[in-house]
Write an enzyme that holds these catalytic residues in place. Structure first.
Site, PDB file in Angstrom:
ATOM      1  N   TYR A   1      -4.445  30.718  63.646  1.00 14.40           N
ATOM      2  CA  TYR A   1      -4.848  29.889  62.494  1.00 14.40           C
ATOM      3  C   TYR A   1      -4.585  30.647  61.190  1.00 14.40           C
ATOM      4  O   TYR A   1      -3.973  30.111  60.255  1.00 14.40           O
ATOM      5  CB  TYR A   1      -6.335  29.515  62.616  1.00 14.40           C
TER       6      TYR A   1
ATOM      7  N   GLY B   1     -13.708  38.628  68.279  1.00 11.57           N
ATOM      8  CA  GLY B   1     -12.902  38.143  67.160  1.00 11.57           C
ATOM      9  C   GLY B   1     -13.729  37.751  65.933  1.00 11.57           C
ATOM     10  O   GLY B   1     -13.173  37.514  64.868  1.00 11.57           O
TER      11      GLY B   1
HETATM   12  N1  LIG Z   1     -14.367  24.087  55.864  1.00 16.91           N
HETATM   13  C1  LIG Z   1     -14.129  25.359  55.565  1.00 16.91           C
HETATM   14  O1  LIG Z   1     -15.040  26.188  55.522  1.00 16.91           O
HETATM   15  C2  LIG Z   1     -12.722  25.834  55.270  1.00 16.91           C
HETATM   16  C3  LIG Z   1     -12.517  27.209  55.020  1.00 16.91           C
HETATM   17  C4  LIG Z   1     -11.229  27.653  54.750  1.00 16.91           C
HETATM   18  C5  LIG Z   1     -10.181  26.748  54.674  1.00 16.91           C
HETATM   19  N2  LIG Z   1     -10.397  25.430  54.939  1.00 16.91           N
HETATM   20  C6  LIG Z   1      -9.241  24.517  54.861  1.00 16.91           C
HETATM   21  O2  LIG Z   1      -9.609  23.381  54.092  1.00 16.91           O
HETATM   22  C7  LIG Z   1      -8.913  22.223  54.553  1.00 16.91           C
HETATM   23  C8  LIG Z   1      -9.908  21.102  54.828  1.00 16.91           C
HETATM   24  O3  LIG Z   1     -10.792  21.501  55.878  1.00 16.91           O
HETATM   25  P1  LIG Z   1     -12.069  20.663  56.316  1.00 16.91           P
HETATM   26  O4  LIG Z   1     -13.167  21.622  56.574  1.00 16.91           O
HETATM   27  O5  LIG Z   1     -12.274  19.541  55.362  1.00 16.91           O
HETATM   28  O6  LIG Z   1     -11.582  20.122  57.735  1.00 16.91           O
HETATM   29  P2  LIG Z   1     -11.523  18.636  58.350  1.00 16.91           P
HETATM   30  O7  LIG Z   1     -11.141  18.795  59.794  1.00 16.91           O
HETATM   31  O8  LIG Z   1     -12.765  17.882  58.023  1.00 16.91           O
HETATM   32  O9  LIG Z   1     -10.310  18.008  57.534  1.00 16.91           O
HETATM   33  C9  LIG Z   1      -8.951  18.120  57.930  1.00 16.91           C
HETATM   34  C10 LIG Z   1      -8.341  16.725  57.855  1.00 16.91           C
HETATM   35  O10 LIG Z   1      -6.937  16.825  58.169  1.00 16.91           O
HETATM   36  C11 LIG Z   1      -6.602  15.731  59.015  1.00 16.91           C
HETATM   37  N3  LIG Z   1      -5.417  16.114  59.796  1.00 16.91           N
HETATM   38  C12 LIG Z   1      -5.340  17.020  60.804  1.00 16.91           C
HETATM   39  N4  LIG Z   1      -4.097  17.075  61.290  1.00 16.91           N
HETATM   40  C13 LIG Z   1      -3.355  16.181  60.589  1.00 16.91           C
HETATM   41  C14 LIG Z   1      -1.995  15.760  60.651  1.00 16.91           C
HETATM   42  N5  LIG Z   1      -1.138  16.296  61.529  1.00 16.91           N
HETATM   43  N6  LIG Z   1      -1.571  14.806  59.786  1.00 16.91           N
HETATM   44  C15 LIG Z   1      -2.439  14.249  58.898  1.00 16.91           C
HETATM   45  N7  LIG Z   1      -3.734  14.596  58.800  1.00 16.91           N
HETATM   46  C16 LIG Z   1      -4.198  15.554  59.636  1.00 16.91           C
HETATM   47  C17 LIG Z   1      -7.824  15.511  59.883  1.00 16.91           C
HETATM   48  O11 LIG Z   1      -7.886  14.253  60.486  1.00 16.91           O
HETATM   49  C18 LIG Z   1      -8.947  15.738  58.862  1.00 16.91           C
HETATM   50  O12 LIG Z   1      -9.310  14.536  58.211  1.00 16.91           O
HETATM   51  C19 LIG Z   1      -8.117  22.675  55.772  1.00 16.91           C
HETATM   52  O13 LIG Z   1      -6.796  22.938  55.381  1.00 16.91           O
HETATM   53  C20 LIG Z   1      -8.810  23.949  56.205  1.00 16.91           C
HETATM   54  O14 LIG Z   1      -7.936  24.812  56.905  1.00 16.91           O
HETATM   55  C21 LIG Z   1     -11.645  24.948  55.238  1.00 16.91           C
END
Ligand SMILES: NC(=O)c1ccc[n+]([C@@H]2O[C@H](COP(=O)([O-])OP(=O)(O)OC[C@H]3O[C@@H](n4cnc5c(N)ncnc54)[C@H](O)[C@@H]3O)[C@@H](O)[C@H]2O)c1
Length: 307
Positions: free
Chosen positions: A140, A267
């Site tokens: 990731y 991890g």
């Molecule tokens: N939540 C955290 O603490 C955190 C920390 C660091 C980074 N992030 C990053 O922030 C972003 C949002 O995370 P989140 O916590 O809202 O997660 P989340 O899983 O709620 O949101 C991710 C969204 O992406 C959509 N998605 C996944 N694969 C897809 C695809 N192939 N095509 C189209 N849509 C797709 C999912 O359906 C979902 O709605 C992500 O990129 C994540 O890596 C989040």
């Protein structure tokens, strides 16, 4: 930001839906999501929804080309899933990001890329600064780092304006998927008076930031030209231990939950906290304390139909 065409990838998910919500009144907001972990009911009223997969260039390119801003939140977000299936994670997080950048190179919009503190890996030199050598310890983290490099290279090579935001531990309403963060898991269990399970001794720390502050960071860098091509930590700069967090949540929910200790997970990093001076220089200051953010989150969890 006003009267712009804004695309939010992953806008049916936790963070993306908050970004879409903040922009929908004064802009045309289009959500692209394949509902892999997101939910249709998260998409705010007034936003247009296109059910599409970012791995499929032809189904997203046209709309991305038209956009003024793309807030790119869509991703495979689970570290565990990335260990199980690194190729799927790479396809979504790297090829998906590359597809968006390619379409942007044929248009004129700007990308704000959701990266992660996971790119730092196990760096003990705290607080973490953006110019430290990244050394992710999971597929990731590698996929997010690759996305960062592509955003930078597309800026330098093709002039696609882009900003990289390294989110730390984000929490808040609507964080409810199977891979939800520790705060939503603790809150759900506390409300049901079920045990809160801590892996390890609970002294491990994280830098928790409320989702509305993450939205503010996104809006700020979107409109700052001098942020283009740069990386910013998005965090509070404050360290909270998991044990402290569990006690705060039990107190806030007046729960009778017990705290149980389970073996440390392989991890899991020991401490994590950001240096936020770079984004502060742009004028960012987190406006929610952990207590304030937890209170708002709790109000949402109480109303959530799951209970
Ligand atoms: N939540 C955290 O603490 C955190 C920390 C660091 C980074 N992030 C990053 O922030 C972003 C949002 O995370 P989140 O916590 O809202 O997660 P989340 O899983 O709620 O949101 C991710 C969204 O992406 C959509 N998605 C996944 N694969 C897809 C695809 N192939 N095509 C189209 N849509 C797709 C999912 O359906 C979902 O709605 C992500 O990129 C994540 O890596 C989040």
């Amino acid at each position: 930001m006003k009267n712009k065409l804004v695309v939010v990838t992953g806008g049916a998910g936790f963070i993306g839906s908050h970004i879409a919500e903040a922009l929908v009144e004064e802009n045309e907001v289009i959500v692209i999501d394949n509902l892999y972990s997101g939910k249709i009911e998260n998409i705010p009223q007034g936003a247009k929804f296109i059910e599409a997969d970012i791995r499929d260039y032809s189904s997203i390119a046209e709309i991305i080309r038209e956009a003024d801003y793309v807030f790119h939140e869509a991703a495979q977000i689970s570290v565990e899933e990335s260990v199980r299936d690194p190729i799927f994670t790479d396809e979504v997080n790297v090829i998906g990001t590359l597809n968006i950048l390619k379409a942007l190179s044929e248009g004129s919009g700007k990308i704000i890329f959701a990266s992660s503190a996971a790119v730092y890996g196990e760096n003990k030199n705290l607080p973490l600064k953006e110019d430290y050598l990244p050394k992710p310890i999971s597929p990731y983290g590698v996929s997010k780092l690759a996305g960062e490099h592509y955003v930078r290279v597309f800026y330098e090579l093709y002039g696609v304006p882009g900003v990289i935001l390294r989110y730390f531990n984000v929490y808040g309403p609507r964080q409810s998927s199977a891979y939800a963060g520790v705060i939503s898991i603790f809150m759900k269990n506390a409300l049901k008076n079920e045990p809160l399970v801590i892996f390890g001794d609970g002294k491990q720390t994280r830098d928790f930031i409320y989702v509305k502050d993450v939205v503010q960071a996104n809006l700020l860098v979107a409109e700052k030209e001098r942020a283009n091509g740069k990386i910013f930590n998005v965090a509070t700069g404050k360290e909270t231990s998991i044990l402290e967090l569990a006690l705060k949540i039990i107190d806030l929910t007046s729960s009778s939950s017990q705290i149980l200790f389970a073996p440390e997970r392989p991890g899991d990093i020991k401490r994590s906290v950001a240096d936020i001076n770079e984004i502060r220089k742009l004028g960012f200051e987190p406006s929610y304390s952990l207590e304030e953010g937890l209170k708002e989150t709790l109000e949402w969890f109480k109303k959530w139909k799951y209970f």
